[in-house]
Design a protein around this motif. Structure first.
Motif, short mmCIF file in Angstrom:
data_model
loop_
_atom_site.label_atom_id
_atom_site.label_comp_id
_atom_site.label_asym_id
_atom_site.label_seq_id
_atom_site.Cartn_x
_atom_site.Cartn_y
_atom_site.Cartn_z
N PHE A 97 0.81 -1.22 0.00
CA PHE A 97 0.00 0.00 0.00
C PHE A 97 0.84 1.26 0.00
O PHE A 97 0.39 2.30 -0.49
CB PHE A 97 -1.02 -0.03 1.13
CG PHE A 97 -2.30 -0.68 0.70
CD1 PHE A 97 -3.43 0.07 0.45
CD2 PHE A 97 -2.37 -2.05 0.51
CE1 PHE A 97 -4.60 -0.53 0.02
CE2 PHE A 97 -3.52 -2.67 0.09
CZ PHE A 97 -4.65 -1.89 -0.17
N ALA A 98 2.06 1.20 0.50
CA ALA A 98 2.95 2.35 0.39
C ALA A 98 3.20 2.65 -1.09
O ALA A 98 3.17 3.81 -1.53
CB ALA A 98 4.26 2.09 1.12
N LYS A 99 3.41 1.62 -1.89
CA LYS A 99 3.63 1.79 -3.33
C LYS A 99 2.35 2.21 -4.05
O LYS A 99 2.37 3.09 -4.90
CB LYS A 99 4.18 0.49 -3.94
CG LYS A 99 5.57 0.14 -3.44
CD LYS A 99 6.05 -1.17 -4.00
CE LYS A 99 7.43 -1.48 -3.48
NZ LYS A 99 7.98 -2.70 -4.04
N LEU A 100 1.25 1.58 -3.70
CA LEU A 100 -0.02 1.91 -4.34
C LEU A 100 -0.43 3.35 -4.05
O LEU A 100 -0.95 4.05 -4.92
CB LEU A 100 -1.11 0.94 -3.87
CG LEU A 100 -0.93 -0.53 -4.28
CD1 LEU A 100 -1.89 -1.43 -3.53
CD2 LEU A 100 -1.08 -0.69 -5.79
N ARG A 101 -0.15 3.81 -2.83
CA ARG A 101 -0.47 5.19 -2.45
C ARG A 101 0.41 6.18 -3.23
O ARG A 101 -0.08 7.19 -3.71
CB ARG A 101 -0.29 5.36 -0.94
CG ARG A 101 -0.87 6.65 -0.40
CD ARG A 101 -0.82 6.76 1.11
NE ARG A 101 0.53 6.64 1.62
CZ ARG A 101 0.98 5.65 2.39
NH1 ARG A 101 0.18 4.69 2.76
NH2 ARG A 101 2.22 5.62 2.81
N ARG A 102 1.69 5.87 -3.37
CA ARG A 102 2.59 6.74 -4.14
C ARG A 102 2.14 6.90 -5.59
O ARG A 102 2.36 7.93 -6.21
CB ARG A 102 4.03 6.20 -4.11
CG ARG A 102 4.81 6.64 -2.90
CD ARG A 102 6.30 6.39 -3.07
NE ARG A 102 6.65 5.00 -3.26
CZ ARG A 102 6.89 4.13 -2.27
NH1 ARG A 102 6.80 4.50 -1.02
NH2 ARG A 102 7.21 2.90 -2.54
N HIS A 103 1.51 5.88 -6.13
CA HIS A 103 1.03 5.93 -7.52
C HIS A 103 -0.40 6.47 -7.62
O HIS A 103 -0.98 6.49 -8.71
CB HIS A 103 1.12 4.54 -8.16
CG HIS A 103 2.51 4.19 -8.56
ND1 HIS A 103 3.42 3.66 -7.68
CD2 HIS A 103 3.15 4.33 -9.73
CE1 HIS A 103 4.56 3.47 -8.31
NE2 HIS A 103 4.44 3.88 -9.55
N LEU B 116 -3.19 5.22 -6.59
CA LEU B 116 -4.26 4.23 -6.78
C LEU B 116 -5.14 4.10 -5.54
O LEU B 116 -6.30 3.70 -5.64
CB LEU B 116 -3.68 2.88 -7.19
CG LEU B 116 -2.90 2.90 -8.51
CD1 LEU B 116 -2.31 1.54 -8.80
CD2 LEU B 116 -3.80 3.35 -9.65
N VAL B 117 -4.57 4.39 -4.38
CA VAL B 117 -5.33 4.41 -3.13
C VAL B 117 -4.95 5.67 -2.37
O VAL B 117 -3.90 6.27 -2.62
CB VAL B 117 -5.06 3.16 -2.25
CG1 VAL B 117 -5.54 1.88 -2.92
CG2 VAL B 117 -3.60 3.05 -1.85
N LYS B 118 -5.82 6.05 -1.46
CA LYS B 118 -5.51 7.17 -0.57
C LYS B 118 -5.88 6.75 0.85
O LYS B 118 -6.83 5.98 1.05
CB LYS B 118 -6.23 8.44 -1.00
CG LYS B 118 -7.73 8.33 -1.07
CD LYS B 118 -8.35 9.60 -1.63
CE LYS B 118 -9.85 9.42 -1.80
NZ LYS B 118 -10.48 10.56 -2.42
N SER B 119 -5.12 7.25 1.80
CA SER B 119 -5.37 6.87 3.18
C SER B 119 -6.25 7.93 3.85
O SER B 119 -6.19 9.11 3.53
CB SER B 119 -4.06 6.69 3.95
OG SER B 119 -3.33 7.90 3.95
N VAL B 120 -7.06 7.44 4.78
CA VAL B 120 -7.92 8.30 5.58
C VAL B 120 -7.52 8.07 7.03
O VAL B 120 -7.56 6.93 7.51
CB VAL B 120 -9.42 7.95 5.37
CG1 VAL B 120 -10.30 8.80 6.26
CG2 VAL B 120 -9.80 8.10 3.91
N ARG B 121 -7.10 9.12 7.70
CA ARG B 121 -6.62 9.01 9.08
C ARG B 121 -7.76 9.12 10.08
O ARG B 121 -8.84 9.58 9.75
CB ARG B 121 -5.58 10.08 9.36
CG ARG B 121 -4.33 9.91 8.55
CD ARG B 121 -3.33 11.00 8.91
NE ARG B 121 -2.11 10.80 8.18
CZ ARG B 121 -1.01 10.29 8.70
NH1 ARG B 121 -0.97 9.95 9.96
NH2 ARG B 121 0.07 10.14 7.96
#
Length: 154
Positions: free
Chosen positions: A46-52, A54-59
């Protein structure tokens, strides 16, 4: 060609978010539990997917991950590429040094196959996989309803 667990797990995890994250973000621990994928492995992916994007994190409370793009804009090829998965079927991984520093006799054949696989994966969207899962779920429910009807009428 061998698609490793990295690519398979990335596609599976993003599909899980697409199926389960319409209302709220999905936690990696939920994906880990549902898909039997190590939580620490998911964190790396997910670190890689977020950098691209494709996903975003919600805190915060109720946080987790959501898709970074609409499902119709995410191709399977994008997901696999984001986690640095190499799908080349050439022995030399496309470098052209497969036979004592030179291309082997069949290099162009395997190179073309690699390109076709990449093109194929780029044409399949996450939306298509979501639709297929929805169809399977509706078919399964119809079979259950039919089975229940048979039991009631017996």
């Amino acid at each position: 060609m061998k698609l490793t667990s990295k690519g398979r797990y990335a596609v599976t995890a993003i599909l899980d978010i697409a199926l389960n994250g319409q209302e709220n973000p999905v936690t990696l621990s939920d994906i880990s539990e549902r898909q039997s994928i190590s939580l620490s492995y998911l964190e790396q992916l997910f670190a890689k997917l977020r950098r691209h994007g494709l996903v975003k994190s919600v805190r915060g409370p109720g946080g987790g991950y959501q898709l970074g793009l609409p499902t119709q804009d995410i191709s399977i090829g994008m997901i696999i590429s984001a986690v640095n998965e190499n799908i080349s079927v050439t022995k030399c991984l496309g470098q052209g040094n497969c036979h004592d520093g030179h291309e082997c006799l069949t290099h162009s054949l395997w190179e073309e196959l690699s390109q076709r696989i990449e093109s194929f994966l780029d044409q399949i969207t996450l939306a298509e996989l979501v639709n297929k899962q929805g169809t399977k779920a509706r078919t399964h429910q119809t079979h259950q309803d039919f089975d229940n009807l048979l039991v009631v009428n017996s």
